[in-house]
Design an enzyme around this catalytic site. Structure first.
Site, PDB file in Angstrom:
ATOM      1  CE  LYS A 114      -4.137  -2.097   2.026  1.00  9.42           C
ATOM      2  NZ  LYS A 114      -4.958  -2.222   3.361  1.00  9.42           N
ATOM      3  CE  LYS A 197      -8.656  -9.852  -2.678  1.00 13.37           C
ATOM      4  NZ  LYS A 197      -8.464 -10.092  -1.083  1.00 13.37           N
ATOM      5  CE  LYS A 200     -16.798  -1.036  -4.170  1.00  7.75           C
ATOM      6  NZ  LYS A 200     -17.668  -0.297  -5.202  1.00  7.75           N
TER       7      LYS A 200
END
Length: 336
Positions: A114, A197, A200
């Site tokens: 991230k 996968k 969002k």
């Protein structure tokens, strides 16, 4: 016989949960509330590790709670609450921060992934310590079972390590939680990128089926799903990921084995498969959307449900926190 405790939750990071959230987690939560003393949480403190629009965050917190209920969570038999409504989460997180090492926290792969997007120098400290707060979320409720996806296994191992370290230093306070890895058969992939996968954070809108999408939008997304050119309906995830994803979705929402579906589509084109998948998904999703909208039309009632859930959660969480404080030599605030 006392049911074993269970805890799980999701971030309110979007206005709608998606089909992968439902099939991969929510539906199994509904089943597990029958066999466990279940605690389901909207982890709003985790959401603010990245910048949020305040009005949208408040809306998304309520919508996430409403979708939990609309998907079948029973607020009478389970404990549904908002993370920030239980101050013990933040208090235990600080204590665990003080026994966690910088090295083990820096090895968390999700932080690396991230933080790469904006650079680690710009990543918040909250994003770095996210797994410590997650450990606090879990350990407060002394759960035997923690339903997680495979990508969260590392975080649960950190939780177990912290619990064991605390118990060894200060005496046993924490139960050792066990991972319940959610079934791979429920893994749902992006309609436009069927090797990734459904997510969002990574996907484009037309590849994601949202629980709050209108029927026409769901139909359009599924009919536009990426497949291939050979026209043969087979379940071969590596060579035919798009078709295999559609079969996996259809199997999950209909409870029909993939082998039976493949057999029934011999000599039939992709168009018919997509139509049938769309119809089956709409039949599953539309009642959830309608119930969510009904709950969102009376937010005072929804808020009262969440307040009751937080009161129940605080009873359990505060007891654990007092045990932790006593073990450490801190003097608990008896007024809490």
């Amino acid at each position: 016989m006392t049911k074993p405790n269970l805890l799980s939750g999701m971030q309110p990071s979007a206005s709608s949960l998606h089909l992968g959230n439902y099939l991969g987690a929510l539906r199994q939560w509904v089943a597990m509330q029958q066999t466990h003393s279940a605690h389901y949480v909207i982890v709003d403190l985790h959401a603010i590790t990245v910048a949020q629009d305040p009005k949208m965050l408040a809306e998304n917190i309520r919508k996430t709670a409403a979708q939990y209920i609309a998907a079948g969570l029973d607020v009478d038999s389970s404990t549904l609450f908002i993370q920030s409504h239980v101050p013990a989460h933040s208090e235990l997180a600080w204590i665990l921060n003080c026994i966690a090492s910088f090295g083990e926290t820096s090895r968390m792969t999700q932080f690396k992934d991230k933080s790469q997007k904006g650079g680690s120098d710009n990543a918040s400290v909250g994003l770095f310590t996210y797994p410590i707060l997650q450990a606090a979320d879990i350990l407060l409720y002394q759960p035997k079972a923690v339903p997680v996806g495979e990508d969260q296994r590392q975080h649960l191992e950190l939780t177990r390590n912290l619990a064991e370290r605390f118990n060894n230093r200060y005496g046993k306070v924490f139960e050792m939680p066990e991972a319940v890895i959610l079934k791979e058969t429920a893994k749902i992939y992006d309609l436009q990128n069927p090797t990734a996968k459904m997510s969002k954070s990574a996907g484009e809108p037309k590849g994601i089926v949202n629980l709050l999408d209108e029927d026409s939008v769901i139909s359009k997304k599924i009919k536009s799903a990426v497949t291939d050119t050979d026209g043969e309906i087979k379940f071969e995830p590596e060579s035919k990921p798009g078709v295999s994803n559609l079969l996996g979705i259809y199997s999950a929402v209909s409870d029909k084995p993939i082998s039976v579906l493949v057999e029934s589509y011999q000599g039939v084109g992709y168009g018919q498969l997509k139509q049938d998948v769309a119809d089956a998904v709409i039949a599953t999703v539309s009642p959830i959307r309608e119930k969510t909208n009904e709950l969102m039309n009376d937010t005072s009632h929804l808020d009262s449900i969440l307040e009751k859930g937080a009161a129940k959660a605080r009873e359990t969480a505060d007891k654990t926190l007092r045990d932790v404080q006593n073990a450490l030599g801190l003097i608990p605030n008896r007024n809490n």
